[in-house]
Design a protein around this motif. Structure first.
Motif, PDB file in Angstrom:
ATOM      1  N   ASN A   1      -3.268  16.157   9.382  1.00 15.23           N
ATOM      2  CA  ASN A   1      -3.252  15.366  10.616  1.00 15.23           C
ATOM      3  C   ASN A   1      -2.182  14.276  10.592  1.00 15.23           C
ATOM      4  N   PHE A   2      -0.959  14.665  10.224  1.00 16.09           N
ATOM      5  CA  PHE A   2       0.127  13.695  10.113  1.00 16.09           C
ATOM      6  C   PHE A   2       0.354  12.972  11.438  1.00 16.09           C
TER       7      PHE A   2
ATOM      8  N   LEU B   1      13.051  13.904  -7.698  1.00 17.71           N
ATOM      9  CA  LEU B   1      12.076  14.589  -6.852  1.00 17.71           C
ATOM     10  C   LEU B   1      12.014  13.975  -5.457  1.00 17.71           C
ATOM     11  N   LEU B   2      12.172  12.671  -5.387  1.00 23.27           N
ATOM     12  CA  LEU B   2      12.168  11.982  -4.101  1.00 23.27           C
ATOM     13  C   LEU B   2      13.272  12.524  -3.191  1.00 23.27           C
ATOM     14  N   LEU B   3      14.441  12.737  -3.756  1.00 20.18           N
ATOM     15  CA  LEU B   3      15.570  13.276  -2.985  1.00 20.18           C
ATOM     16  C   LEU B   3      15.347  14.729  -2.572  1.00 20.18           C
ATOM     17  N   GLN B   4      14.438  15.400  -3.259  1.00 23.21           N
ATOM     18  CA  GLN B   4      14.132  16.803  -2.945  1.00 23.21           C
ATOM     19  C   GLN B   4      12.955  16.944  -1.982  1.00 23.21           C
ATOM     20  N   GLY B   5      12.443  15.822  -1.493  1.00 20.16           N
ATOM     21  CA  GLY B   5      11.290  15.869  -0.600  1.00 20.16           C
ATOM     22  C   GLY B   5       9.988  16.106  -1.327  1.00 20.16           C
ATOM     23  N   LYS B   6       9.946  15.713  -2.602  1.00 24.47           N
ATOM     24  CA  LYS B   6       8.753  15.959  -3.403  1.00 24.47           C
ATOM     25  C   LYS B   6       8.147  14.653  -3.921  1.00 24.47           C
ATOM     26  N   SER B   7       8.081  13.675  -3.026  1.00 27.85           N
ATOM     27  CA  SER B   7       7.428  12.411  -3.370  1.00 27.85           C
ATOM     28  C   SER B   7       5.988  12.450  -2.886  1.00 27.85           C
ATOM     29  N   ILE B   8       5.159  11.590  -3.454  1.00 19.96           N
ATOM     30  CA  ILE B   8       3.733  11.599  -3.143  1.00 19.96           C
ATOM     31  C   ILE B   8       3.379  10.663  -1.986  1.00 19.96           C
ATOM     32  N   PHE B   9       3.763   9.392  -2.106  1.00 12.48           N
ATOM     33  CA  PHE B   9       3.339   8.384  -1.136  1.00 12.48           C
ATOM     34  C   PHE B   9       4.308   8.229   0.032  1.00 12.48           C
ATOM     35  N   SER B  10       3.784   7.769   1.143  1.00  8.95           N
ATOM     36  CA  SER B  10       4.642   7.394   2.274  1.00  8.95           C
ATOM     37  C   SER B  10       5.600   6.286   1.854  1.00  8.95           C
ATOM     38  N   SER B  11       5.113   5.390   0.998  1.00 11.10           N
ATOM     39  CA  SER B  11       5.949   4.280   0.534  1.00 11.10           C
ATOM     40  C   SER B  11       7.109   4.765  -0.339  1.00 11.10           C
TER      41      SER B  11
ATOM     42  N   LEU C   1       5.381   7.415 -14.186  1.00  9.57           N
ATOM     43  CA  LEU C   1       4.148   7.549 -14.962  1.00  9.57           C
ATOM     44  C   LEU C   1       2.971   7.521 -14.002  1.00  9.57           C
ATOM     45  N   GLY C   2       2.015   8.389 -14.198  1.00  7.39           N
ATOM     46  CA  GLY C   2       0.784   8.218 -13.450  1.00  7.39           C
ATOM     47  C   GLY C   2       0.361   9.342 -12.534  1.00  7.39           C
ATOM     48  N   PHE C   3      -0.703   9.037 -11.810  1.00  7.42           N
ATOM     49  CA  PHE C   3      -1.459  10.020 -11.040  1.00  7.42           C
ATOM     50  C   PHE C   3      -1.934   9.362  -9.752  1.00  7.42           C
ATOM     51  N   ALA C   4      -1.949  10.120  -8.657  1.00  8.12           N
ATOM     52  CA  ALA C   4      -2.419   9.604  -7.373  1.00  8.12           C
ATOM     53  C   ALA C   4      -3.634  10.391  -6.896  1.00  8.12           C
ATOM     54  N   HIS C   5      -4.653   9.680  -6.441  1.00 10.76           N
ATOM     55  CA  HIS C   5      -5.819  10.353  -5.878  1.00 10.76           C
ATOM     56  C   HIS C   5      -5.514  10.807  -4.451  1.00 10.76           C
ATOM     57  N   CYS C   6      -6.201  11.839  -4.021  1.00  7.35           N
ATOM     58  CA  CYS C   6      -5.945  12.446  -2.711  1.00  7.35           C
ATOM     59  C   CYS C   6      -5.947  11.428  -1.569  1.00  7.35           C
ATOM     60  N   SER C   7      -6.852  10.471  -1.645  1.00 11.63           N
ATOM     61  CA  SER C   7      -6.976   9.494  -0.558  1.00 11.63           C
ATOM     62  C   SER C   7      -5.696   8.701  -0.321  1.00 11.63           C
TER      63      SER C   7
ATOM     64  N   GLY D   1       0.800  -1.222   0.000  1.00 15.16           N
ATOM     65  CA  GLY D   1       0.000   0.000   0.000  1.00 15.16           C
ATOM     66  C   GLY D   1       0.831   1.269   0.000  1.00 15.16           C
ATOM     67  N   PRO D   2       0.224   2.397  -0.333  1.00 14.68           N
ATOM     68  CA  PRO D   2       0.938   3.668  -0.397  1.00 14.68           C
ATOM     69  C   PRO D   2       1.400   4.189   0.960  1.00 14.68           C
ATOM     70  N   THR D   3       0.900   3.590   2.056  1.00 19.95           N
ATOM     71  CA  THR D   3       1.323   4.017   3.393  1.00 19.95           C
ATOM     72  C   THR D   3       2.337   3.053   4.016  1.00 19.95           C
ATOM     73  N   PHE D   4       2.791   2.062   3.259  1.00 21.46           N
ATOM     74  CA  PHE D   4       3.734   1.071   3.787  1.00 21.46           C
ATOM     75  C   PHE D   4       5.066   1.712   4.178  1.00 21.46           C
ATOM     76  N   ASN D   5       5.662   1.191   5.258  1.00 22.94           N
ATOM     77  CA  ASN D   5       7.021   1.584   5.617  1.00 22.94           C
ATOM     78  C   ASN D   5       8.002   0.623   4.955  1.00 22.94           C
ATOM     79  N   ILE D   6       9.284   0.852   5.154  1.00 20.99           N
ATOM     80  CA  ILE D   6      10.289   0.067   4.424  1.00 20.99           C
ATOM     81  C   ILE D   6      10.258  -1.412   4.801  1.00 20.99           C
ATOM     82  N   SER D   7       9.961  -1.715   6.066  1.00 19.87           N
ATOM     83  CA  SER D   7       9.906  -3.123   6.485  1.00 19.87           C
ATOM     84  C   SER D   7       8.743  -3.846   5.812  1.00 19.87           C
ATOM     85  N   GLN D   8       7.610  -3.173   5.742  1.00 19.95           N
ATOM     86  CA  GLN D   8       6.438  -3.768   5.085  1.00 19.95           C
ATOM     87  C   GLN D   8       6.681  -3.956   3.597  1.00 19.95           C
ATOM     88  N   LEU D   9       7.331  -2.989   2.970  1.00 22.67           N
ATOM     89  CA  LEU D   9       7.648  -3.101   1.547  1.00 22.67           C
ATOM     90  C   LEU D   9       8.603  -4.256   1.294  1.00 22.67           C
TER      91      LEU D   9
END
Length: 316
Positions: A203-204, A253-263, A189-195, A158-166
């Motif tokens: 509310n992090f 972008l990931l290295l710049q802090g501009k990634s979308i998912f927690s994963s 490639l692609g698009f992510a929905h807000c959810s 899932g998009p909220t997985f941490n490194i151990s779960q991945l």
């Protein structure tokens, strides 16, 4: 734990057996125009919908991670059985019509010969190549599965997985940490929905509204398109700055802090995966080579299929 180990050993054994069975020239004599036909279907769809490549790549990934690469993700729900495509993680999957169109064209040339699983693998490859990415020889000879259960989609990372779960999710399928980082590059490639990323911008935690690992200006842009408790249908954000081009911008972008998912962010929390992110960000050839290797490896995960479907939506 014992059950998980047994499952992993069985899966790894199955992968090894299938890898020996698949062949890049499997249909050379029985369906010689197969690859051209699938490529044409993908190319035609892309002319009308720029989201097709991302959709096909994601579809292939979601197929292979559930029961292996057996086209179970293409099956329709029937009766009381709710199929994979109708489960929450797959509700946003689309472009199934591309596979259906390719299958129909292939059936006119080679009736009952080519599996839907092989067509999906080829379409995912073509989606990457037609978006400016690498191409590769797709091993073929898969069979289509007869089982598709929505409940099985709980196994998807899932998009909220941490490194151990991945790591656990990938290793159970015979995939390494390098495969994890390389295949994550498909997010170019692609698009992510807000959810999928609300957890990072609202509310992090008890003291912070926003994930501090996100660049402040990027977080602000995400909040502007995804306000708290957003109800706007299909609102969201592109997964990188070049959403229709297959490149290594995702890693930069990931290295710049501009990634979308927690994963995505999780890849920077482990020294090995962080080093791979840096390598792929600085060298697109390294990324493409690793991606091709990992895609072939993933597409070798056996689904234990038993048939060649005539219609990709239903079993024979």
């Amino acid at each position: 734990m014992a059950a998980t180990l047994a499952f992993t050993l069985l899966l790894l054994s199955t992968i090894s057996c299938l890898a020996n069975a698949l062949s890049s020239n499997y249909y050379d004599h029985t369906c010689p125009r197969l690859e051209y036909t699938v490529n044409s279907a993908v190319k035609k769809a892309m002319m009308n919908d720029k989201t097709v490549p991302a959709a096909l790549l994601r579809m292939h990934f979601h197929d292979c991670f559930i029961r292996g690469c057996d086209a179970s993700v293409l099956l329709e729900s029937k009766g009381k059985n709710k199929a994979e495509k109708d489960a929450p993680p797959n509700i946003s999957l689309h472009a199934f019509y591309v596979i259906d169109n390719a299958k129909k064209a292939v059936e006119t040339q080679c009736p009952g010969v080519v599996s839907c699983a092989d067509i999906l693998s080829l379409a995912a490859r073509d989606a990457v190549a037609l978006s400016g990415g690498p191409t590769w020889e797709v091993p073929k000879g898969r069979k289509d599965g007869k089982i598709s259960k929505a409940s099985d989609t709980r196994q998807l990372p899932g998009p909220t997985f941490n490194i151990s779960q991945l790591q656990q999710s990938f290793s159970q399928r015979g995939l390494s940490m390098e495969d994890l980082v390389a295949l994550s590059g498909g997010h170019t490639l692609g698009f992510a929905h807000c959810s999928s990323f609300q957890n990072r911008i609202h509310n992090f935690n008890a003291s912070l509204d926003t994930d501090p690992s996100i660049h402040p200006s990027f977080a602000a842009s995400l909040r502007s398109v995804c306000p708290f408790r957003n109800k706007v249908r299909n609102a969201g954000a592109s997964l990188d700055s070049t959403t229709t081009s297959f490149d290594n911008a995702y890693y930069k972008l990931l290295l710049q802090g501009k990634s979308i998912f927690s994963s995505d962010q999780a890849l920077l929390t482990n020294p090995k995966t962080k080093a791979l992110v840096s390598k792929f960000a600085s060298n697109q050839n390294e990324f493409e080579n690793a991606f091709v290797k990992s895609m072939i490896k993933m597409s070798n995960i056996s689904g234990g299929g038993q048939e060649i479907r005539l219609d990709c939506k239903v079993v024979r």
